[in-house]
Design an enzyme around this catalytic site. Structure first.
Site, PDB file in Angstrom:
ATOM      1  N   ASP A   1      14.715 -10.412   4.135  1.00 50.28           N
ATOM      2  CA  ASP A   1      14.444  -9.550   2.977  1.00 50.28           C
ATOM      3  C   ASP A   1      13.160  -9.968   2.261  1.00 50.28           C
ATOM      4  OD1 ASP A   1      15.907 -11.951   2.333  1.00 50.28           O
ATOM      5  OD2 ASP A   1      16.030 -11.214   0.267  1.00 50.28           O
ATOM      6  N   GLU A   2      12.606  -9.002   1.560  1.00 51.27           N
ATOM      7  CA  GLU A   2      11.517  -9.259   0.608  1.00 51.27           C
ATOM      8  C   GLU A   2      10.427 -10.185   1.152  1.00 51.27           C
ATOM      9  OE1 GLU A   2      13.843  -8.888  -3.584  1.00 51.27           O
ATOM     10  OE2 GLU A   2      14.104 -10.786  -2.548  1.00 51.27           O
TER      11      GLU A   2
END
Ligand code: TNX
Length: 539
Positions: free
Chosen positions: A349-350
């Site tokens: 993620d991210e």
């Protein structure tokens, strides 16, 4: 440092002695068990059978019939099944302190007392469901697996008075209403996630949460073990990950980590509650703690300082260096050896500090490593852009109901776990006055957490592509069990019900009344739940 308002879009049982006796007892029990047609639980008259969370597939009261635990009650478990015996001991462990009764766990089956049988269940119960019959003389739980018996025991706890949850001897009687419950889950994956990286939670704190979620038939505990602020699992081949990378947490506190022995013990504790641990090593972003521990993992060879803030998206493993993949391989090897469950979560993620081509390169090298260590990858939904194998499970965490890349992955065969941040993130504030939590995905009250249908939530995602639901609890603002409980209760049971109960039972008006009954149990257990005004708490 990037700002927090960044792009969070995207949107057989062994046969043993006593078989003949068991057969005879079974026939008797089956006769005793015959009752009329089932009615939905939520339509039944006032009766503790109505208070079960998650709502069962069906619950049929036997009006005027009750069963009362006595000083001579025994817990009979399917002869020769260690799994059934373990469930029997679990039930005895709950009931002995409050009742003061001996409640011996013995092999066998009986129309009297409590019986846990791996035979005679309605085939609809499948691998995790159960049938529960309460008559005047006894309680019989039938299932095809120990997991099913365990689920049945959770229901039985909930139809006994809340005082059975006490750790000290209570005044009886301890009475359960007569009836039959037939029950099985909607989804295979009913998860809870705990972020032990932003703030460290001790093994005892994690066990406390495991006990709390087990009551709601949650069967997966996803542990977010690494992030920018801390590395929480001992990796023997890279000892500085914990010696240095585990030495702090958000706000600069002391942090901590699990030794491999402590982690194995947590996994076993969860397994004894029929919960599989899914460990997460978040990469290539969310890796500042690792980068700070080993300069050679950085492209420039310079270790950054430890980080105790709550920004995201600023760190990345060095995609071009071979040592990065030796590191990941070593971590995955040790992790896989410690983890009996088939899934390993690789985060993903991210990764705002990793370019898209680099992200693909990274995942193209790491996904095969997961398989090489005998595990199946799960990851935050961004990793679908790297085209993971059809066995991989993306975890959707968007705040919108559109996610074309996730729908495309489903078309390629990937099953999806749903954790929409504006519904299932237990770290979102309930409302503006909530003293803990974040609000980037909006406020999430109890009804918000409950009122969505996982089977028809993401546009274009077929119902069959949904493997289940999970309630993540991120810990930027949470430091201890009281904080965890305030955010998780009563919303965790809402997500657990979405994972277990058939959509036909879905009913907010009924659910909030059932939650209120759970509140009495949390009072007795000392759970620091939030008495949110949407729920008609008793007392
Ligand atoms: C987003 S959700 C994150 C986490 C934060 C969380 C806070 C996701 C995959 N990443 O890094 O802790 O928001 O709510």
């Amino acid at each position: 440092m990037p700002s927090r308002s960044t792009t969070r879009t995207s949107g057989s049982p062994r046969s043993g002695s006593g078989r003949r006796g068991l057969g005879r007892a079974l026939v008797a029990l089956l006769v005793v068990g015959a009752v009329g047609a089932a009615t939905p639980a939520h339509a039944a008259p006032e009766n503790p059978l109505r208070h079960i969370v998650p709502a069962p597939v069906s619950a049929t009261p036997r009006p005027g019939v009750t069963f009362t635990l006595g000083a001579d009650t025994r817990i009979h478990t399917h002869p020769g099944s260690a799994g059934a015996e373990q469930v029997g001991e679990f039930l005895a462990g709950v009931l002995r302190p409050s009742t003061g009764y001996r409640l011996p766990v013995v092999p066998g089956a009986s129309a009297r007392g409590i019986t846990l049988l791996l035979a005679g269940a309605d085939p609809r119960v499948g691998d995790e469901g159960y049938q529960l019959d309460v008559t005047r003389l006894g309680v019989v739980i039938r299932a095809r697996t120990a997991a099913g018996l365990f689920a049945g025991v959770q229901t039985f706890r909930q139809i006994l008075p809340a005082k059975v949850e006490a750790k000290t001897k209570q005044r009886g009687p301890f009475t359960a209403p007569g009836g039959r419950v037939l029950d099985y889950p909607r989804y295979a994956h009913r998860g809870a996630m705990l972020d032990v990286a932003r703030h460290f939670f001790s093994p005892d704190e994690v066990k406390r949460y495991i006990d709390q979620i087990a009551l709601y038939k949650v069967n997966r505990l996803h542990l977010h073990l690494t992030d920018d602020q801390g590395w929480r699992l001992e990796i023997k081949s890279w000892p500085n990950l914990t010696a240095h990378g585990g030495s702090t947490e958000v706000g600069g506190g002391p942090g901590g980590f699990y030794t491999q022995e402590q982690y194995r013990d947590l996994v076993a504790y969860a397994a004894a509650r029929h919960i599989t641990v899914i460990p997460e090593i978040d990469m290539p972003g969310h890796t500042n703690a690792a980068l700070s521990s080993y300069p050679e993992l950085n492209c420039d060879g310079v270790a950054p300082p430890l980080y105790t803030g709550i920004e995201v998206g600023f760190s990345s493993l060095c995609i071009d260096k071979d040592i990065t993949y030796r590191f990941v391989d070593d971590v995955l090897r040790e992790l896989a050896a410690l983890t009996p469950g088939k899934y390993v979560h690789i985060g993903g993620d991210e990764a705002h500090a990793t370019t898209d081509p680099d992200y693909d390169l990274f995942m193209d090298r790491v996904l095969p490593l997961v398989a090489a260590h005998g595990k199946v990858a799960t990851g935050w939904h961004e990793f679908v852009k790297a085209g993971p194998p059809a066995s991989a499970v993306p975890q959707f965490w968007g705040t919108r109901t559109t996610a074309p890349d996730v729908v495309e992955a489903a078309a390629r065969g990937n099953q999806v776990v749903l954790s929409p941040a504006n519904k299932a993130y237990l770290d979102m504030k309930y409302d503006a006055s909530t003293p803990l939590g974040l609000s980037w995905a909006g406020y999430t009250d109890v009804q918000d957490a409950y009122d969505w249908n996982p089977g028809a939530y993401v546009e274009g995602l077929p119902a069959e592509a949904v493997r289940g639901v999970e309630a993540p609890l991120w810990s930027e603002t949470l430091t201890n069990s009281a904080d965890v409980e305030f955010m998780a209760f009563p919303r965790l049971p809402a997500i657990a019900e979405l994972g277990w109960s058939p959509w036909s039972t879905h009913d907010w008006e009924g659910f909030k009344v059932r939650l209120a009954a759970q509140g009495e149990r949390w009072d007795v257990q000392g759970v620091n739940y939030h008495r949110h005004p949407q729920v008609p708490w008793r007392g």
